[in-house]
Each structure stands twice: as structure tokens, then as C-alpha cells.
Design a protein around this motif. Structure first.
Motif, PDB file in Angstrom:
ATOM      1  N   GLY A  66       0.817  -1.208   0.000  1.00  0.00           N
ATOM      2  CA  GLY A  66       0.000   0.000   0.000  1.00  0.00           C
ATOM      3  C   GLY A  66       0.851   1.258   0.000  1.00  0.00           C
ATOM      4  O   GLY A  66       0.547   2.239  -0.701  1.00  0.00           O
ATOM      5  N   LYS A  67       1.954   1.223   0.767  1.00  0.00           N
ATOM      6  CA  LYS A  67       2.838   2.397   0.836  1.00  0.00           C
ATOM      7  C   LYS A  67       3.577   2.585  -0.489  1.00  0.00           C
ATOM      8  O   LYS A  67       3.846   3.725  -0.897  1.00  0.00           O
ATOM      9  CB  LYS A  67       3.812   2.251   1.999  1.00  0.00           C
ATOM     10  N   GLU A  70       1.185   4.293  -2.726  1.00  0.00           N
ATOM     11  CA  GLU A  70       0.962   5.674  -2.295  1.00  0.00           C
ATOM     12  C   GLU A  70       2.162   6.554  -2.622  1.00  0.00           C
ATOM     13  O   GLU A  70       2.012   7.671  -3.132  1.00  0.00           O
ATOM     14  CB  GLU A  70       0.685   5.688  -0.784  1.00  0.00           C
ATOM     15  N   ASP A  73       2.304   7.189  -6.349  1.00  0.00           N
ATOM     16  CA  ASP A  73       1.330   8.217  -6.749  1.00  0.00           C
ATOM     17  C   ASP A  73       1.808   9.615  -6.375  1.00  0.00           C
ATOM     18  O   ASP A  73       1.472  10.599  -7.064  1.00  0.00           O
ATOM     19  CB  ASP A  73      -0.025   7.952  -6.081  1.00  0.00           C
ATOM     20  N   ILE A 127       5.730   9.607   3.604  1.00  0.00           N
ATOM     21  CA  ILE A 127       4.466   9.824   2.897  1.00  0.00           C
ATOM     22  C   ILE A 127       3.810  11.129   3.351  1.00  0.00           C
ATOM     23  O   ILE A 127       3.282  11.900   2.534  1.00  0.00           O
ATOM     24  CB  ILE A 127       3.515   8.627   3.112  1.00  0.00           C
ATOM     25  N   LYS A 131       2.939  14.136   0.921  1.00  0.00           N
ATOM     26  CA  LYS A 131       1.581  14.656   0.819  1.00  0.00           C
ATOM     27  C   LYS A 131       1.548  16.158   1.085  1.00  0.00           C
ATOM     28  O   LYS A 131       0.872  16.917   0.378  1.00  0.00           O
ATOM     29  CB  LYS A 131       0.665  13.941   1.823  1.00  0.00           C
TER      30      LYS A 131
END
Length: 303
Positions: A66-67, A70, A73, A127, A131
Motif C-alpha cells: 500500500g505504501k 501511495e 502516486d 508519505i 503529501k
């Protein structure tokens, strides 16, 4: 009357012997049952621990995946994380294949799980930073508050932070040599650790362990030694197994090399180098390298 008595005595003795034999057999059966139960208890504990570790590795793999998505992205670098995920999958598969109790494997994987969990926490910070950076860029673009130079500076700062994160991961994954020992070997094959006289040897032996590293993946490496003489030159002889490699486009030489697969088992490596002639007097260094970076240094003196 005497015969009846004798017969009764024999019957009594036979009964006693049968009773004693029954007690011995019963005791043996109980002891065997206890041993079986003890082995079953150990195996049951191992199976439970193995199932727990397998579950943890699965959970870490899913969370790491999942990381990876993320971070991808958000524009971050994910190459090292993909390699790490493959290593975790391999370790989980090895654990599932190992059905018999293996305490050493459990202890090694338990330590690695702790390292993986710490790495996941570090990725949460990365992350969050990515972000924040992306949100800032989006807001600033939408509100037209920054010009092209300010945007470039923000992107450069983000790239530098990402580079620093990757550098920290790379540094954590680098290997170290420990317990470095250097021996000279005389003409009769006898080994002596430490300094030696010029006439005593023309052959040396270097041994060391690769230190534990729970972050580094299982992978192949070229382990090299550079035997540096008192003048600062690497002792080099192609006929005796020496060679060269490049660092930042520059050629460097190694004295001896061997290829290994790192498995985090504190592997012990040994190099024996026959110089073919006496060593000059002075101080020598033995530089140990993994691929292109330094793992450790040992020294010795020839009088």
C-alpha cells in the motif's frame, strides 16, 4: 503336601514376576507418552509462533504494498521498496515450507520483523512529507501565489528530501565486517595471528564475519579485499586472482575476491593470499569491500 506347597510358591513367584513386568512396561509406556507429549508441545508452540510470524509478514507485505502505491502516486522513489517486498515474500515462503521446529529461523525472522515495522513507520513520515509537499504545490498553483522560480525551488527541496530518505535507507542496508583477524602462514602451514617478521611468511589469511543487518535484503555480493603495502599501493597480481572495478568512473584494484549470497546469518568469510615473495617491512592495511563500498579495515606490521 510338599508338592502342592512348592507349586503354590511357584505360582506366587510367577504372579510377582508378572506384576513387576507389568509395572516396568507401564512405566516405559508412560515415559514414552511423556516424551511424545513434550515433542508435540514443542511442535505446537513452534507451529503457533510460525503462524504468528507468517501473519505478521503477510501484514507487513500488504501494508508495504500500500505504501509503495501511495509513494508512487506522490512521485517518490519505490525501487528499493519493491526489492524489500520481494525479500519479505521469500522469507514468508521459507517459513511456510519449514514444518519442523526451527528455533534459529524463528529468532532471525522475529528480529527482521521488528526492523520491517520500524521501516514502515519511517515510510509513514516520508508519505506525510510528500503529501504535504504535493498539497502545498497544488494550493499554490491553484491560487497562483508562486512564480516559476519558487515552484522549482519547492520541487528541488522535495527531491533533496527524497534523496536523503533514500540515502538513509541505503546506508542502513550497507554491510559491515566484524571480528577481523589477520594471520601469517609459514612454510609449514602454521598460522599465527598478528604482526610477523619479513622472513617468516609470504602468505596471509584474513577472516571476518558479516555483521547482522535486518534491513538488508537477501542478495548476492562481491566481497573483495585490498592488501595495501606501506607505500599505499594495492598489492595486485592477476595470476593470483586479483582484478579491478570502477567507482565513479575510476578504476580501482583488488587483491582477492569471492562472490557470496548474504543471508543475515553472520557468515564467516576467509581469504588466503599467497604473495609469491616476501613482504616488505612496514605497516600494511587490509581493506574489506562489499561491491564498491568499504565494510571494514584491518592492519598488521612486518618487521
Amino acid at each position: 503336601m510338599s508338592e502342592d506347597k512348592t507349586k503354590r510358591n511357584r505360582d506366587i513367584i510367577r504372579i510377582i514376576l508378572i506384576a513387576v513386568l507389568a509395572i516396568v512396561v507401564t512405566g516405559a509406556i508412560l515415559k514414552i507418552n511423556e516424551g511424545v507429549k513434550e515433542r508435540e508441545a514443542i511442535q505446537a508452540e513452534y507451529d503457533a509462533t510460525r503462524a504468528n510470524l507468517t501473519s505478521k509478514l503477510d501484514s507487513i507485505s500488504i501494508e508495504l504494498n500500500g505504501k509503495i502505491l501511495e509513494i508512487s502516486d506522490l512521485g517518490g522513489d519505490i525501487d528499493s521498496l519493491i526489492i524489500l517486498k520481494d525479500s519479505i515474500t521469500s522469507e514468508r515462503d521459507q517459513l511456510q515450507r519449514t514444518r519442523r521446529a526451527n528455533k534459529a529461523l524463528i529468532q532471525r525472522l522475529d528480529k527482521k520483523v521488528n526492523g520491517y515495522e520500524e521501516l514502515l513507520l519511517a515510510k509513514d513520515v516520508e508519505i506525510a512529507d510528500l503529501k504535504r509537499i504535493n498539497d502545498e504545490l497544488l494550493e499554490e498553483n491553484n491560487e497562483l501565489k508562486i512564480d516559476k522560480n519558487e515552484l522549482n525551488e519547492t520541487i528541488t527541496a522535495a527531491a533533496e528530501r527524497e534523496r536523503q530518505y533514500q540515502q538513509k535507507i541505503s546506508l542502513a542496508a550497507k554491510h559491515r565486517a566484524e571480528n577481523i583477524k589477520i594471520f601469517n602462514i609459514n612454510s609449514r602451514g602454521r598460522e599465527k595471528e598478528g604482526n610477523f617478521r619479513k622472513r617468516q611468511a609470504q602468505k596471509i589469511k584474513v577472516t571476518f564475519n558479516i555483521a547482522e543487518n535486518d534491513v538488508a535484503p537477501v542478495a548476492g555480493h562481491k566481497i573483495m579485499i585490498q592488501l595495501v603495502d606501506p607505500s599505499g599501493n594495492v598489492i595486485f597480481d592477476v595470476a593470483r586472482g586479483s582484478g579491478s572495478f570502477k567507482v565513479d568512473g575510476k578504476e580501482q584494484f583488488y587483491t582477492a575476491m569471492q562472490e557470496i549470497v548474504f543471508d543475515n546469518s553472520k557468515q564467516e568469510l576467509s581469504f588466503v593470499y599467497d604473495k609469491g615473495s616476501q613482504f616488505d617491512t612496514g605497516d600494511y592495511k587490509v581493506i574489506i569491500l562489499a561491491d564498491t563500498y568499504e565494510m571494514g579495515i584491518g592492519t598488521f606490521n612486518v618487521r
